[in-house]
Structures are given as C-alpha cells and as structure tokens.
Write a protein that holds these residues in place. Structure first.
Motif, PDB file in Angstrom:
ATOM      1  N   GLN A  36       0.858  -1.193   0.000  1.00  0.00           N
ATOM      2  CA  GLN A  36       0.000   0.000   0.000  1.00  0.00           C
ATOM      3  C   GLN A  36       0.891   1.239   0.000  1.00  0.00           C
ATOM      4  O   GLN A  36       1.954   1.248   0.621  1.00  0.00           O
ATOM      5  CB  GLN A  36      -0.900   0.026   1.240  1.00  0.00           C
TER       6      GLN A  36
ATOM      7  N   CYS B  33      -0.424   8.122  -2.617  1.00  0.00           N
ATOM      8  CA  CYS B  33      -0.022   8.869  -3.806  1.00  0.00           C
ATOM      9  C   CYS B  33      -0.204  10.354  -3.517  1.00  0.00           C
ATOM     10  O   CYS B  33      -1.319  10.808  -3.232  1.00  0.00           O
ATOM     11  CB  CYS B  33      -0.846   8.448  -5.019  1.00  0.00           C
TER      12      CYS B  33
ATOM     13  N   THR C 110      -2.853   0.460  -4.127  1.00  0.00           N
ATOM     14  CA  THR C 110      -2.161  -0.820  -3.992  1.00  0.00           C
ATOM     15  C   THR C 110      -1.024  -0.872  -5.003  1.00  0.00           C
ATOM     16  O   THR C 110      -1.212  -0.533  -6.172  1.00  0.00           O
ATOM     17  CB  THR C 110      -3.143  -1.983  -4.252  1.00  0.00           C
ATOM     18  N   ILE C 111       0.156  -1.307  -4.525  1.00  0.00           N
ATOM     19  CA  ILE C 111       1.310  -1.473  -5.408  1.00  0.00           C
ATOM     20  C   ILE C 111       1.863  -2.876  -5.231  1.00  0.00           C
ATOM     21  O   ILE C 111       1.695  -3.497  -4.183  1.00  0.00           O
ATOM     22  CB  ILE C 111       2.399  -0.406  -5.148  1.00  0.00           C
ATOM     23  N   ASN C 112       2.520  -3.378  -6.265  1.00  0.00           N
ATOM     24  CA  ASN C 112       3.071  -4.727  -6.225  1.00  0.00           C
ATOM     25  C   ASN C 112       4.512  -4.765  -5.768  1.00  0.00           C
ATOM     26  O   ASN C 112       4.969  -5.766  -5.231  1.00  0.00           O
ATOM     27  CB  ASN C 112       2.960  -5.384  -7.604  1.00  0.00           C
ATOM     28  N   GLN C 113       5.243  -3.685  -6.025  1.00  0.00           N
ATOM     29  CA  GLN C 113       6.636  -3.622  -5.598  1.00  0.00           C
ATOM     30  C   GLN C 113       7.040  -2.169  -5.403  1.00  0.00           C
ATOM     31  O   GLN C 113       6.361  -1.255  -5.876  1.00  0.00           O
ATOM     32  CB  GLN C 113       7.548  -4.311  -6.604  1.00  0.00           C
ATOM     33  N   ARG C 114       8.146  -1.978  -4.701  1.00  0.00           N
ATOM     34  CA  ARG C 114       8.640  -0.621  -4.479  1.00  0.00           C
ATOM     35  C   ARG C 114       8.943   0.025  -5.829  1.00  0.00           C
ATOM     36  O   ARG C 114       9.328  -0.635  -6.777  1.00  0.00           O
ATOM     37  CB  ARG C 114       9.919  -0.649  -3.652  1.00  0.00           C
TER      38      ARG C 114
ATOM     39  N   ASP D 268       6.999   1.221  -7.931  1.00  0.00           N
ATOM     40  CA  ASP D 268       5.934   1.156  -8.931  1.00  0.00           C
ATOM     41  C   ASP D 268       5.347   2.556  -9.092  1.00  0.00           C
ATOM     42  O   ASP D 268       5.391   3.369  -8.171  1.00  0.00           O
ATOM     43  CB  ASP D 268       4.798   0.226  -8.472  1.00  0.00           C
TER      44      ASP D 268
ATOM     45  N   CYS E  67       1.997   4.987  -9.607  1.00  0.00           N
ATOM     46  CA  CYS E  67       0.611   4.980  -9.138  1.00  0.00           C
ATOM     47  C   CYS E  67      -0.256   4.349 -10.232  1.00  0.00           C
ATOM     48  O   CYS E  67      -0.167   4.742 -11.403  1.00  0.00           O
ATOM     49  CB  CYS E  67       0.144   6.398  -8.855  1.00  0.00           C
ATOM     50  N   PRO E  68      -1.088   3.375  -9.872  1.00  0.00           N
ATOM     51  CA  PRO E  68      -1.931   2.739 -10.883  1.00  0.00           C
ATOM     52  C   PRO E  68      -3.013   3.666 -11.441  1.00  0.00           C
ATOM     53  O   PRO E  68      -3.563   3.400 -12.507  1.00  0.00           O
ATOM     54  CB  PRO E  68      -2.559   1.558 -10.135  1.00  0.00           C
TER      55      PRO E  68
ATOM     56  N   TYR F  90       5.216   8.747  -9.680  1.00  0.00           N
ATOM     57  CA  TYR F  90       6.127   7.960  -8.854  1.00  0.00           C
ATOM     58  C   TYR F  90       6.292   8.582  -7.468  1.00  0.00           C
ATOM     59  O   TYR F  90       7.131   8.152  -6.692  1.00  0.00           O
ATOM     60  CB  TYR F  90       7.490   7.828  -9.540  1.00  0.00           C
TER      61      TYR F  90
ATOM     62  N   LEU G 285       5.136   8.305  -4.470  1.00  0.00           N
ATOM     63  CA  LEU G 285       4.380   7.433  -3.571  1.00  0.00           C
ATOM     64  C   LEU G 285       5.121   7.275  -2.253  1.00  0.00           C
ATOM     65  O   LEU G 285       6.339   7.111  -2.227  1.00  0.00           O
ATOM     66  CB  LEU G 285       4.178   6.054  -4.193  1.00  0.00           C
TER      67      LEU G 285
END
Length: 110
Positions: free
Chosen positions: A67, A70, A78-82, A84, A86-87, A92, A94
């Motif tokens: 998490q 942003c 939600t993010i998958n890896q450092r 990443d 913002c979806p 960036y 975050l």
C-alpha cells in the motif's frame, strides 16, 4: 533461515510467558514489500522447527498487499513492488504505508 529462527524464538518466548507446550499452527503475515520470499520461508520453517515446540506445526502465510499514499492523487493505492508508479495517475511520488510487515498474526497452541 534467520527469519525463521526469529519466528521460532518468538514462539518459545510466548510459550514461556503464556504456558503452552506445543504449537499446532502458525499464521504469519508477510507483506508484498517485505522482501521475504514466501517459498523460501516455507522451506526454512520446515528445517528450523525440528526439535522445537513447533516441530509438528503447520505454517499458514497471509500475504498482505503493498500500500502507498499517492501525493498527486491524495489517496491510498495498492502497489506490487517498491518504485511502482501509481496505478491511477502514473506518478512515482508514492509514500509506502503498508505491506512491509513480517509478523506472527495468530497461533494455535496446546
């Protein structure tokens, strides 16, 4: 391996404080951003638990998503890896707010 040794140490400390003899199930929360390889953790736990109060214990892993806050969107995403983006907006900028944990969530003991 050292992470599993730490988990078993937590179990032994808890057993001394709370008076249980064996651990039947261990639930670990592992964050997506913690850097912990889940399959390596499972393997290491099976090796480390031999000869301990957790020798017969089952390891259950609860995966916690990453998490971040942003700054441009002003919302939690939600993010998958450092590192990443913002979806939602692609920024960036975050600030990680969750998903870094490794903790014993719950125990089933006797």
């Amino acid at each position: 391996m050292s992470l599993c040794e730490g988990v078993v140490q937590v179990l032994e400390d808890s057993a001394r404080q709370q008076g249980f003899r064996t651990v039947k199930t261990v639930w670990l929360e592992i964050g997506a951003l913690s850097g912990v390889e889940i399959e390596a953790m499972r393997f290491s736990f099976d090796v480390i638990k031999k000869g301990t109060l957790a020798e017969e214990a089952r390891l259950e892993i609860v995966e916690v998503p990453g998490q971040a806050w942003c700054l441009p969107c002003a919302k939690n995403v939600t993010i998958n890896q450092r590192f990443d983006a913002c979806p939602d907006c692609g920024s960036y900028q975050l600030q990680v707010t969750g998903g870094e944990e490794l903790r014993v969530k719950e125990l089933e003991v006797e």
